[in-house]
Scaffold this motif. Structure first.
Motif, short mmCIF file in Angstrom:
data_model
loop_
_atom_site.label_atom_id
_atom_site.label_comp_id
_atom_site.label_asym_id
_atom_site.label_seq_id
_atom_site.Cartn_x
_atom_site.Cartn_y
_atom_site.Cartn_z
N THR A 137 1.19 70.56 -23.98
CA THR A 137 -0.12 70.86 -24.54
C THR A 137 -1.24 70.22 -23.73
OG1 THR A 137 -0.25 68.90 -25.95
CG2 THR A 137 0.95 70.80 -26.84
N SER A 138 -2.48 70.60 -24.09
CA SER A 138 -3.65 70.00 -23.43
C SER A 138 -3.73 68.51 -23.72
CB SER A 138 -4.92 70.69 -23.93
OG SER A 138 -5.03 71.97 -23.37
N GLU A 139 -3.34 68.11 -24.91
CA GLU A 139 -3.33 66.68 -25.23
C GLU A 139 -2.35 65.94 -24.32
OE1 GLU A 139 -1.50 64.08 -28.81
OE2 GLU A 139 -3.19 65.34 -29.43
N ASP A 140 -1.16 66.50 -24.14
CA ASP A 140 -0.16 65.87 -23.27
C ASP A 140 -0.70 65.63 -21.86
OD1 ASP A 140 1.62 66.09 -25.37
OD2 ASP A 140 2.61 67.89 -24.60
N ARG A 160 -11.99 70.48 -29.28
CA ARG A 160 -11.99 70.99 -30.66
C ARG A 160 -13.20 71.87 -30.92
NH1 ARG A 160 -9.07 66.89 -34.68
NH2 ARG A 160 -10.13 68.16 -36.20
N LYS A 161 -14.34 71.48 -30.39
CA LYS A 161 -15.54 72.31 -30.54
C LYS A 161 -15.39 73.62 -29.76
CE LYS A 161 -18.75 68.96 -29.66
NZ LYS A 161 -20.11 68.39 -29.46
N GLN A 162 -14.94 73.49 -28.52
CA GLN A 162 -14.88 74.65 -27.63
C GLN A 162 -13.89 75.70 -28.13
OE1 GLN A 162 -16.83 75.15 -25.12
NE2 GLN A 162 -15.87 76.54 -23.69
N TRP A 163 -12.74 75.26 -28.60
CA TRP A 163 -11.66 76.18 -28.93
C TRP A 163 -11.41 76.35 -30.43
CZ3 TRP A 163 -9.98 79.21 -25.17
CH2 TRP A 163 -10.17 78.78 -23.85
N GLY A 164 -12.02 75.49 -31.24
CA GLY A 164 -11.76 75.56 -32.68
C GLY A 164 -10.34 75.15 -33.01
N GLU A 169 -2.73 71.73 -29.97
CA GLU A 169 -2.31 73.12 -30.29
C GLU A 169 -2.52 74.06 -29.10
OE1 GLU A 169 -3.80 74.42 -34.38
OE2 GLU A 169 -5.18 72.80 -33.88
N LEU A 170 -3.15 73.55 -28.03
CA LEU A 170 -3.53 74.41 -26.92
C LEU A 170 -2.62 74.22 -25.72
CD1 LEU A 170 -7.42 74.19 -26.92
CD2 LEU A 170 -6.09 76.29 -27.08
N ASP A 171 -2.46 75.31 -24.98
CA ASP A 171 -1.66 75.30 -23.77
C ASP A 171 -2.18 74.25 -22.77
OD1 ASP A 171 -1.16 76.63 -20.84
OD2 ASP A 171 0.41 77.17 -22.25
N PRO A 315 -10.30 83.85 -23.15
CA PRO A 315 -9.01 84.17 -23.77
C PRO A 315 -8.38 82.90 -24.33
CG PRO A 315 -9.15 85.10 -21.55
CD PRO A 315 -10.32 84.18 -21.71
N VAL A 316 -7.77 83.01 -25.51
CA VAL A 316 -7.18 81.83 -26.15
C VAL A 316 -5.77 81.61 -25.61
CG1 VAL A 316 -6.48 80.79 -28.34
CG2 VAL A 316 -8.57 82.17 -28.23
N PRO A 317 -5.56 80.50 -24.89
CA PRO A 317 -4.27 80.29 -24.20
C PRO A 317 -3.20 79.71 -25.12
CG PRO A 317 -5.82 78.57 -23.61
CD PRO A 317 -6.51 79.42 -24.62
N LYS A 318 -2.57 80.58 -25.88
CA LYS A 318 -1.44 80.17 -26.72
C LYS A 318 -0.29 81.15 -26.47
CE LYS A 318 -2.29 78.90 -31.01
NZ LYS A 318 -2.77 79.03 -32.41
N PRO A 319 0.95 80.70 -26.61
CA PRO A 319 2.10 81.58 -26.32
C PRO A 319 2.05 82.89 -27.12
CG PRO A 319 2.84 79.32 -26.59
CD PRO A 319 1.38 79.32 -26.94
#
Length: 382
Positions: A137-140, A160-164, A169-171, A315-319
């Motif tokens: 994830t982005s946090e990792d 969190r603001k940018q992606w909600g 939770e993000l790639d 585009p929302v980068p999630k699987p």
């Protein structure tokens, strides 16, 4: 190809970078007739710029900073504009200070009141970094490089603001683009070529599309004319899900709301962009005079507020979103007479130079196809 007496060889949907580059190449290099349509009242897509009521050159869709490592892309665009050298600098408002971002030696020293050297800051990062078995994830990405405190101060709130969504939770690709430096380099980008079009992006696009074989229709949804005006091949640069009438569902995008303000003062902030990772509803404020080099008694800025709804930007980068896109991609590949190009049509976050590079690559393929058809016609004629 079409009988050009009454139709067009190419219908191009969208007059942003992807569409405009392909229109220019097809017209100037192959002598083909091109109709380029855009539902907006202007060319240039999100890179469009204009002079506001105060006479300041602004970017209505947020700051567009040109940078690339590609000599091919830079040389290509240089046919249509002169350049103003510009290296973008960004500060982040953290703990009451304006600190350089990407995080560098000065960021760490000013934030923590230290006096580390480059070598010592490497050791500092190593001491605070968290061990992550597998970076997913982005946090990792961030905590494994610079630890939890810098992550919380500079990245978590902004993301969190940018992606909600939380970075967990993000790639990983979302924050993988942001470097960390152990020296005092405070440039936002490290690319070989960093410059702004001398007279603005819109002038560059006007020069690009100034060809007798190119016709431009603005304020036009392509669906209004697609069955009325004859064409042979379509290049589509809009949202891929919209092209297929959302048959597999809507692909999620993050949008932005822009608030433009003009102040009767020479300067509003010390650099082109200031990020606000933790305070306020906006993510950043950009001041255009830093970016364009324009001299003016007043100054114009833009506040950016991320939104869930609105024009598609990111585009929302999630699987799971990639799974939906793959269904549309498979459909797109079945179409012989439509080519999908650009950020929205291929559901990928691209910088401007990457879109230009993609368009030039696509042109190479279309040219080979065109020349192959000409050879076939010649053989049949013999």
């Amino acid at each position: 190809m079409t009988n050009t007496a009454y139709g067009f060889d190419y219908l191009i949907v969208g007059a942003g970078f992807a569409g405009s580059v392909l229109a220019e190449r097809l017209a100037s290099q192959l002598g083909l007739r091109v109709l380029i349509v855009d539902k907006r009242p202007h060319i240039g897509g999100n890179a469009y710029d204009k002079y506001d009521d105060a006479g300041i050159l602004i970017h209505p869709y947020g700051p567009h900073i040109f940078h690339t490592n590609s000599a091919q892309v830079f040389d290509y665009l240089s046919q249509f504009t002169k350049w103003r050298p510009y290296q973008h600098r960004v500060l982040a408002s953290v703990d009451g200070q304006l600190l350089p971002i990407p995080i560098n030696l000065d960021t760490v020293n000013k934030l923590y009141g230290l006096n580390l050297t480059s070598f010592q800051v490497e050791e500092f990062f190593a001491s605070v970094a968290e061990k992550v078995e597998q970076v997913r994830t982005s946090e990792d990405v961030v905590v494994s490089k610079v630890g939890r405190d810098l992550y919380n101060k500079f990245f978590r709130g902004y993301t969190r603001k940018q992606w909600g969504m939380d970075p967990s939770e993000l790639d990983a690709s979302v924050t993988a683009r942001v470097p960390t430096r152990t020296n005092r380099d405070d440039r936002y980008f490290a690319d070989t070529y960093q410059a702004m079009p001398l007279h603005g992006y819109t002038r560059m696009f006007e020069n690009m599309l100034d060809h007798p074989n190119i016709k431009v229709m603005l304020n036009t949804d392509y669906r209004e004319i697609v069955d009325v005006i004859p064409w042979t091949h379509m290049i589509y640069t809009g949202p891929v899900d919209a092209y297929f009438d959302f048959k597999y569902g809507k692909l999620p995008y993050r949008s932005l709301h822009f608030e433009h303000q003009t102040f009767m003062q020479d300067e509003f902030q010390p650099v082109g962009t200031v990020n606000y990772p933790n305070d306020y509803g906006y993510t950043r404020i950009s001041e255009f005079k830093h970016i364009t080099g324009q001299k003016h008694d007043a100054t114009s800025v833009v506040y950016e507020y991320p939104r869930a709804e609105g024009d598609p930007y990111y585009p929302v980068p999630k699987p799971e979103t990639q799974e939906i896109y793959k269904l549309y991609e498979a459909e797109a590949k079945q179409l012989d007479n439509v080519t999908f190009v650009g950020r929205l049509a291929t559901y990928r976050y691209y910088n401007m130079d990457q879109v230009v590079a993609q368009a030039l690559t696509v042109f190479g393929k279309l040219r080979a196809k065109h020349e192959g058809l000409l050879q076939e016609d010649a053989a049949l004629g013999d």
